[in-house]
Structure formats: structure tokens, C-alpha cells
Design an enzyme around this catalytic site. Structure first.
Site, PDB file in Angstrom:
ATOM      1  N   PRO A 131       0.815  -1.217   0.000  1.00  0.00           N
ATOM      2  CA  PRO A 131       0.000   0.000   0.000  1.00  0.00           C
ATOM      3  C   PRO A 131       0.847   1.265   0.000  1.00  0.00           C
ATOM      4  O   PRO A 131       1.980   1.260   0.467  1.00  0.00           O
ATOM      5  CB  PRO A 131      -0.797  -0.121   1.308  1.00  0.00           C
ATOM      6  CG  PRO A 131      -0.004  -1.038   2.171  1.00  0.00           C
ATOM      7  CD  PRO A 131       0.786  -1.933   1.284  1.00  0.00           C
ATOM      8  N   ALA A 141       1.936   3.861   3.736  1.00  0.00           N
ATOM      9  CA  ALA A 141       2.003   2.915   4.854  1.00  0.00           C
ATOM     10  C   ALA A 141       3.381   2.880   5.498  1.00  0.00           C
ATOM     11  O   ALA A 141       3.636   2.076   6.388  1.00  0.00           O
ATOM     12  CB  ALA A 141       1.627   1.514   4.366  1.00  0.00           C
ATOM     13  N   LEU A 178       6.095   1.979   3.976  1.00  0.00           N
ATOM     14  CA  LEU A 178       6.805   0.800   3.466  1.00  0.00           C
ATOM     15  C   LEU A 178       7.599   1.098   2.188  1.00  0.00           C
ATOM     16  O   LEU A 178       7.985   0.185   1.465  1.00  0.00           O
ATOM     17  CB  LEU A 178       5.815  -0.352   3.231  1.00  0.00           C
ATOM     18  CG  LEU A 178       5.003  -0.787   4.458  1.00  0.00           C
ATOM     19  CD1 LEU A 178       4.054  -1.933   4.112  1.00  0.00           C
ATOM     20  CD2 LEU A 178       5.921  -1.201   5.613  1.00  0.00           C
ATOM     21  N   GLY A 179       7.819   2.382   1.928  1.00  0.00           N
ATOM     22  CA  GLY A 179       8.674   2.747   0.800  1.00  0.00           C
ATOM     23  C   GLY A 179       8.034   2.544  -0.558  1.00  0.00           C
ATOM     24  O   GLY A 179       8.727   2.306  -1.553  1.00  0.00           O
ATOM     25  N   SER A 228       6.533   4.675  -2.626  1.00  0.00           N
ATOM     26  CA  SER A 228       6.834   5.667  -3.677  1.00  0.00           C
ATOM     27  C   SER A 228       8.207   5.385  -4.278  1.00  0.00           C
ATOM     28  O   SER A 228       8.397   5.496  -5.493  1.00  0.00           O
ATOM     29  CB  SER A 228       6.754   7.096  -3.127  1.00  0.00           C
ATOM     30  OG  SER A 228       7.756   7.322  -2.151  1.00  0.00           O
ATOM     31  N   ALA A 229       9.167   5.005  -3.440  1.00  0.00           N
ATOM     32  CA  ALA A 229      10.512   4.711  -3.947  1.00  0.00           C
ATOM     33  C   ALA A 229      10.486   3.440  -4.789  1.00  0.00           C
ATOM     34  O   ALA A 229      11.146   3.363  -5.834  1.00  0.00           O
ATOM     35  CB  ALA A 229      11.494   4.563  -2.792  1.00  0.00           C
ATOM     36  N   ASP A 260      15.058   4.998   1.138  1.00  0.00           N
ATOM     37  CA  ASP A 260      13.992   4.192   0.539  1.00  0.00           C
ATOM     38  C   ASP A 260      14.365   3.745  -0.873  1.00  0.00           C
ATOM     39  O   ASP A 260      14.187   2.574  -1.239  1.00  0.00           O
ATOM     40  CB  ASP A 260      12.669   4.983   0.497  1.00  0.00           C
ATOM     41  CG  ASP A 260      12.097   5.213   1.878  1.00  0.00           C
ATOM     42  OD1 ASP A 260      12.776   4.893   2.866  1.00  0.00           O
ATOM     43  OD2 ASP A 260      10.967   5.730   1.963  1.00  0.00           O
TER      44      ASP A 260
HETATM   45  C1  MEV Z   1      10.821   7.467   5.116  1.00  0.00           C
HETATM   46  O1  MEV Z   1      10.674   6.107   4.770  1.00  0.00           O
HETATM   47  C2  MEV Z   1      12.045   7.670   5.945  1.00  0.00           C
HETATM   48  C3  MEV Z   1      12.292   9.114   6.397  1.00  0.00           C
HETATM   49  O2  MEV Z   1      13.452   9.075   7.213  1.00  0.00           O
HETATM   50  C4  MEV Z   1      12.476  10.060   5.228  1.00  0.00           C
HETATM   51  C5  MEV Z   1      13.748   9.789   4.455  1.00  0.00           C
HETATM   52  O3  MEV Z   1      14.689   9.237   5.012  1.00  0.00           O
HETATM   53  O4  MEV Z   1      13.781  10.192   3.276  1.00  0.00           O
HETATM   54  C6  MEV Z   1      11.149   9.632   7.262  1.00  0.00           C
END
Ligand code: MEV
Length: 320
Positions: free
Chosen positions: A101, A104, A106-107, A109-110, A152
Site C-alpha cells: 500500500p 504505509a 513501506l517505501g 513511492s521509492a 527508501d
Molecule cells: C521514510 O521512509 C524515511 C524518512 O526518514 C524520510 C527519508 O529518510 O527520506 C522519514
């Protein structure tokens, strides 16, 4: 029917993995190391030739549409990705199919950005190295997170269990004993952009206090790294609990995430914390073999859950 060879030329495919941050999110933006593990699932993407000069991305299950050249944040992120790939002005139509999802922690977008980059490159007859895929996705993540650390996109491109440090990238982490985590969704979407901005604002207003927390976190990440290598789950669990307390202090937790942590500990978890950007999204709980009590507690409260195992097997050698 088109012969398979000509069909292949008109279609590129890519995929990439989601991740869980075990320790160090947010502080990682400021140069503190973080520990993360790739999930076995992520996002797949397909790229086809489109109308000349038009680069368009859609993810039907997320209701996402992005067109390079548009004004919305998703448009700008996709434009940044395409710009980094530098594959000319050919039209491209990318369709994403996620197994995880969005919002959430869980990365997702990356993972989408890495998968799309790989698909677009394949359409142009190129295979990206993990470093190239990660770098292209980082351009997109910078737009989406405001100030992304790069963790991510690095995990999405390389996979594995890693320590990440901004400016240095990933290093492999030897896992002494398998670690079983339950990942539960709080039911609320989190905005990483908003949470990264909230921490930046706190950092501007209370720099010394925030830096002290980051120093505490750096020590915690070091202790957790030793615990992971030694297979010491009890110590790792304590590190997770302390990490959650600091994230709470930073203002990125929510009532629902705090309750999930409390419920997991009451159910016998060795440790628990929010994971990723926070402000919603997911929590993780480290269990000692048996995940049933945490799963029961979180599911009874309406959270969707999965269990993942970080294994004590050797990691693959990174291919640059
Ligand atoms: C997001 O998954 C992790 C954060 O530390 C942002 C980032 O490192 O880019 C909140």
C-alpha cells in the site's frame, strides 16, 4: 499476432522492493545511520511508447495519475525521474502495479520510482545498475519527501538488510539469527513530506534538544547493529522501544501508532515502534518466534498485518 521479439521492443518491465526501517528514520535525513530491510514484495511497472513528448504514469489501484510537465507534486516527481534518466523526448506511458500500500511507511513511492525507471530504461534497450536506478528514484523522492535521505530508493534498488548513511550509502549487515517482525497498518495514511517538514521545523526551533535526540539515536542504531549481528533479539527489542519513544518526542507518532506499540508489548513482543515517516502508516513488532499473540491483538483492533522474516543468511554481494 505480433511476434514476441517486436512486442518486447515496445514494452519495458521493471520491479522493485518495499522496505521496513528497523531503526533510525527521520534522524537519517540529518546523517544518523539507519537500519532497514527490504520486503519480498514491492511494485512492478510496465513502460510503453506513448505520444511523442508526453511522459505519463498511472497506478490504477492507487488512483494515481502523473504527467511530466504538470504542476502537482506527483507530476514534478515523475518529471524529475524522467529527467534523471535522460532518455530523450520520446513519449512514454508507464503503468504501475503495486503489491504494497501507499502511505504505509513501506517505501511504496521509492519502489514505484525504481520500478518505473527500470521499465523505461528497458523500453530504450538499457538495463540500469542498482546505483543508476536508485539515483533516478532519488530525484523523484526529493520532490515527494521534500528532503529525502535516499534510504527508501537505495533499499528498493538493492534489497537486503542494510545500514544506510546519507552521503555514504548502504553497507551490508550480517544477521546473526532470524528476526521475525509483524508489520501492522494503523489504518491512517501518513504523509512523509509533512512529517519530514514537521521534524525540520522542530529542528529549527529546538536545535540543541533535537540534536541530542539524534545523538541518542545514533548510539541506539549502533547498539541495535551489534544486537542484530549477535542474534540478540532481547536487546534489539529494547532498542526498538527506545527508538519509538524518540520518534514520539519528535512528534511523528499518532495515538493509533502508540496504541499499537503498547498492545504489541502487552501481547509479548520483544519490541515495537512505528516504521517509516509516521503520522499514520505502519508499526512493526519484533516477536520471539511466535507471532500469533501480536497478530491477534492487532487484528482484533482492526489493523491489517503481515509477518516478515529477516533471515540470518549471507547477503548477496552488491553489484554497483
Ligand atoms: C521514510 O521512509 C524515511 C524518512 O526518514 C524520510 C527519508 O529518510 O527520506 C522519514
Amino acid at each position: 499476432m505480433a511476434d514476441p521479439a517486436s512486442f518486447r521492443k515496445r514494452m519495458g518491465r521493471g520491479s522493485a522492493l518495499g522496505k521496513v526501517i528497523l531503526l533510525g528514520e527521520h534522524a537519517v535525513v540529518y546523517g544518523v545511520p539507519a537500519i532497514a530491510a527490504a520486503l519480498s514484495e514491492g511494485v512492478s511497472a510496465w513502460a510503453m511508447r506513448g505520444q511523442r513528448g508526453r511522459a505519463h504514469l498511472s497506478v490504477p489501484s492507487w488512483g494515481l495519475q502523473a504527467t511530466a510537465g504538470g504542476e502537482r507534486v506527483g507530476d514534478r516527481a515523475f518529471a524529475a525521474l524522467c529527467g534523471k534518466l535522460g532518455l530523450g523526448d520520446d513519449g512514454v506511458e508507464v503503468v504501475g502495479e503495486p503489491q504494497i500500500p501507499a502511505g504505509a511507511g513501506l517505501g511504496a513511492s521509492a519502489a514505484l520510482a525504481v520500478a518505473a525507471a527500470r521499465a523505461i530504461a528497458e523500453l530504450h534497450g538499457r538495463k540500469l545498475t542498482p546505483a543508476e536506478a536508485s539515483e533516478a528514484a532519488f530525484a523523484s523522492e526529493m520532490v515527494l519527501h521534500g528532503n529525502a535521505s535516499g534510504i527508501d530508493n537505495a533499499l528498493a534498488a538493492y534489497g537486503g538488510v542494510r545500514v544506510f548513511r546519507r552521503g555514504e550509502g548502504l553497507s551490508a549487515l550480517r544477521v546473526g539469527a532470524s528476526l521475525k517482525f509483524v508489520i501492522g497498518h494503523s489504518g491512517e495514511d501518513g504523509s512523509t513530506l509533512e512529517m519530514v517538514e514537521a521534524v525540520a521545523s522542530l529542528h529549527r526551533g529546538r536545535k540543541a534538544d533535537v540534536e541530542q535526540r539524534f545523538a541518542d539515536l545514533a548510539a541506539l542504531v549502533g547498539a541495535a547493529q551489534d544486537a542484530i549481528m549477535a542474534g540478540d533479539r532481547a536487546t534489539l527489542g529494547e532498542c526498538l522501544i527506545e527508538n519509538h519513544a524518540i520518534l514520539r518526542w519528535l512528534g511523528v507518532s499518532t495515538f493509533a501508532l502508540d496504541k499499537m506499540v503498547d498492545d504489541a508489548l502487552d501481547a509479548g513482543a520483544l519490541g515495537a515502534k512505528l516504521t517509516g515517516g509516521g503520522g499514520g502508516g505502519s508499526a512493526i513488532a519484533l516477536v520471539d518466534g511466535d507471532d500469533s499473540a501480536v497478530l491477534a491483538a492487532w487484528r482484533a483492533a482492526g489493523h491489517t498485518c503481515i509477518t516478515t522474516e529477516v533471515r540470518g543468511s549471507p547477503l548477496p554481494i552488491l553489484a554497483g
